[in-house]
Design a protein around this motif. Structure first.
Motif, PDB file in Angstrom:
ATOM      1  N   VAL A 153       0.832  -1.209   0.000  1.00 16.35           N
ATOM      2  CA  VAL A 153       0.000   0.000   0.000  1.00 16.35           C
ATOM      3  C   VAL A 153       0.864   1.255   0.000  1.00 16.35           C
ATOM      4  CG1 VAL A 153      -1.716   1.336   1.301  1.00 16.35           C
ATOM      5  CG2 VAL A 153      -1.935  -1.153   1.115  1.00 16.35           C
ATOM      6  N   LEU A 154       1.921   1.263   0.810  1.00 18.34           N
ATOM      7  CA  LEU A 154       2.807   2.426   0.862  1.00 18.34           C
ATOM      8  C   LEU A 154       3.509   2.636  -0.479  1.00 18.34           C
ATOM      9  CD1 LEU A 154       4.114   4.692   2.490  1.00 18.34           C
ATOM     10  CD2 LEU A 154       5.868   3.064   3.229  1.00 18.34           C
ATOM     11  N   THR A 155       4.032   1.565  -1.044  1.00 17.39           N
ATOM     12  CA  THR A 155       4.706   1.679  -2.336  1.00 17.39           C
ATOM     13  C   THR A 155       3.745   2.144  -3.420  1.00 17.39           C
ATOM     14  OG1 THR A 155       6.256  -0.096  -1.767  1.00 17.39           O
ATOM     15  CG2 THR A 155       6.034   0.436  -4.094  1.00 17.39           C
ATOM     16  N   ALA A 156       2.555   1.580  -3.432  1.00 11.46           N
ATOM     17  CA  ALA A 156       1.564   1.954  -4.447  1.00 11.46           C
ATOM     18  C   ALA A 156       1.168   3.423  -4.313  1.00 11.46           C
ATOM     19  CB  ALA A 156       0.336   1.062  -4.327  1.00 11.46           C
ATOM     20  N   ALA A 157       0.986   3.892  -3.078  1.00 11.95           N
ATOM     21  CA  ALA A 157       0.627   5.295  -2.863  1.00 11.95           C
ATOM     22  C   ALA A 157       1.735   6.215  -3.364  1.00 11.95           C
ATOM     23  CB  ALA A 157       0.361   5.545  -1.380  1.00 11.95           C
ATOM     24  N   ALA A 158       2.981   5.833  -3.111  1.00 13.02           N
ATOM     25  CA  ALA A 158       4.114   6.644  -3.569  1.00 13.02           C
ATOM     26  C   ALA A 158       4.173   6.682  -5.092  1.00 13.02           C
ATOM     27  CB  ALA A 158       5.418   6.075  -3.003  1.00 13.02           C
ATOM     28  N   LEU A 159       3.894   5.559  -5.727  1.00 18.39           N
ATOM     29  CA  LEU A 159       3.915   5.506  -7.189  1.00 18.39           C
ATOM     30  C   LEU A 159       2.817   6.373  -7.795  1.00 18.39           C
ATOM     31  CD1 LEU A 159       4.632   1.715  -7.808  1.00 18.39           C
ATOM     32  CD2 LEU A 159       6.143   3.640  -8.320  1.00 18.39           C
ATOM     33  N   VAL A 160       1.620   6.296  -7.245  1.00 21.47           N
ATOM     34  CA  VAL A 160       0.516   7.113  -7.761  1.00 21.47           C
ATOM     35  C   VAL A 160       0.848   8.593  -7.625  1.00 21.47           C
ATOM     36  CG1 VAL A 160      -1.885   7.794  -7.363  1.00 21.47           C
ATOM     37  CG2 VAL A 160      -1.268   5.377  -7.370  1.00 21.47           C
ATOM     38  N   GLY A 161       1.399   8.976  -6.479  1.00 17.69           N
ATOM     39  CA  GLY A 161       1.779  10.374  -6.284  1.00 17.69           C
ATOM     40  C   GLY A 161       2.862  10.822  -7.248  1.00 17.69           C
ATOM     41  N   ALA A 162       3.844   9.966  -7.463  1.00 12.39           N
ATOM     42  CA  ALA A 162       4.939  10.316  -8.360  1.00 12.39           C
ATOM     43  C   ALA A 162       4.461  10.452  -9.801  1.00 12.39           C
ATOM     44  CB  ALA A 162       6.043   9.261  -8.267  1.00 12.39           C
ATOM     45  N   VAL A 163       3.620   9.533 -10.248  1.00 12.39           N
ATOM     46  CA  VAL A 163       3.112   9.579 -11.621  1.00 12.39           C
ATOM     47  C   VAL A 163       2.258  10.827 -11.831  1.00 12.39           C
ATOM     48  CG1 VAL A 163       1.576   8.454 -13.264  1.00 12.39           C
ATOM     49  CG2 VAL A 163       3.232   7.089 -11.984  1.00 12.39           C
ATOM     50  N   ALA A 164       1.398  11.131 -10.870  1.00  7.70           N
ATOM     51  CA  ALA A 164       0.551  12.321 -10.985  1.00  7.70           C
ATOM     52  C   ALA A 164       1.398  13.586 -11.040  1.00  7.70           C
ATOM     53  CB  ALA A 164      -0.423  12.385  -9.808  1.00  7.70           C
ATOM     54  N   GLU A 165       2.428  13.654 -10.210  1.00 12.13           N
ATOM     55  CA  GLU A 165       3.303  14.826 -10.209  1.00 12.13           C
ATOM     56  C   GLU A 165       4.072  14.941 -11.522  1.00 12.13           C
ATOM     57  OE1 GLU A 165       5.146  18.273  -8.968  1.00 12.13           O
ATOM     58  OE2 GLU A 165       3.447  17.198  -8.075  1.00 12.13           O
ATOM     59  N   ALA A 166       4.529  13.821 -12.041  1.00 11.97           N
ATOM     60  CA  ALA A 166       5.279  13.843 -13.303  1.00 11.97           C
ATOM     61  C   ALA A 166       4.402  14.286 -14.466  1.00 11.97           C
ATOM     62  CB  ALA A 166       5.858  12.457 -13.580  1.00 11.97           C
ATOM     63  N   LEU A 167       3.114  13.985 -14.401  1.00  6.71           N
ATOM     64  CA  LEU A 167       2.200  14.360 -15.477  1.00  6.71           C
ATOM     65  C   LEU A 167       1.733  15.811 -15.383  1.00  6.71           C
ATOM     66  CD1 LEU A 167      -0.077  11.191 -15.664  1.00  6.71           C
ATOM     67  CD2 LEU A 167       1.543  11.970 -17.410  1.00  6.71           C
ATOM     68  N   ALA A 168       1.858  16.410 -14.206  1.00  5.50           N
ATOM     69  CA  ALA A 168       1.323  17.757 -13.997  1.00  5.50           C
ATOM     70  C   ALA A 168       1.890  18.761 -14.992  1.00  5.50           C
ATOM     71  CB  ALA A 168       1.596  18.213 -12.563  1.00  5.50           C
ATOM     72  N   GLY A 169       3.200  18.702 -15.227  1.00  5.38           N
ATOM     73  CA  GLY A 169       3.820  19.638 -16.165  1.00  5.38           C
ATOM     74  C   GLY A 169       3.304  19.487 -17.586  1.00  5.38           C
TER      75      GLY A 169
END
Length: 211
Positions: free
Chosen positions: A156-172
């Motif tokens: 769960v922790l790893t998955a949450a970190a991945l979702v956050g990272a992907v969303a942040e990378a897409l923001a730009g």
């Protein structure tokens, strides 16, 4: 005696509500949340502005229902892609690949879903959205760990970190103006494979072509 709607009246109201939601989805994809005013949605739906309040008390309520409508479609698309893959690692890659590719194909809509300033109630829905994707990934991480494909970790922790990272990378890329240069547009074609590669490396497994 209290008034009771006839089946015909209820059917008409249900159809009108559906038209309002479909119109709101179209406006969201074109203009974002800022452009989804009650008046604009009513105009797109071909009804009087006052009529929209028969279905939604205010813009916040409309926005929540709109968000849920669009997010449900995104989750269904991801689950369909995951179902076509054979291994947990492939299914994790499918989540990221499908989510990112769909976002980049509809950047204005994805920007509204992920990061555009909106009502507090919409921010709460965004958390539900992220958790839904987190749970899909966490399930596959747990399966991969159990199968010895990935090192021990908190799924769960790893998955949450991945979702956050992907969303942040897409923001730009999602926030970029449509008039950006062709070079910047071509850069977006590398975003999806880069995010898949990042995801597999972050999990601690191999990053190879069978993912």
């Amino acid at each position: 005696m209290a008034y009771r709607r006839t089946p015909a009246v209820q059917a008409r109201l249900d159809a009108q509500r559906e038209t309002v939601l479909q119109s709101a989805v179209g406006l969201l994809a074109e203009r974002g949340y800022g452009g989804c005013t009650m008046a604009a949605v009513a105009e797109r739906a071909g009804i009087a502005t006052g009529s929209i309040y028969q279905h939604f008390a205010n813009k916040a309520e409309l926005s929540v229902q709109l968000f849920r409508r669009v997010v449900t479609g995104e989750i269904e698309a991801v689950n369909a892609a995951v179902a076509l893959r054979d291994t947990p690692r492939q299914r994790i890659a499918a989540v990221v690949e499908t989510f990112a590719a769909r976002a980049l194909r509809a950047p204005r809509l994805a920007y509204a879903l992920l990061v555009e300033p909106a009502d507090t109630v919409v921010d709460s829905e965004r958390l539900v959205f992220r958790r839904a994707f987190r749970d899909v990934i966490a399930t596959e991480i747990a399966a991969a760990v159990a199968a010895g494909e990935l090192p021990e970790q908190d799924p769960v922790l790893t998955a949450a970190a991945l979702v956050g990272a992907v969303a942040e990378a897409l923001a730009g890329p999602l926030a970029a103006e449509p008039e950006q240069s062709s070079t910047e547009h071509s850069d977006n074609t590398r975003v999806v494979p880069a995010l898949v590669s990042f995801t597999l490396r972050a999990l601690g497994g191999r990053d190879d072509s069978d993912a």
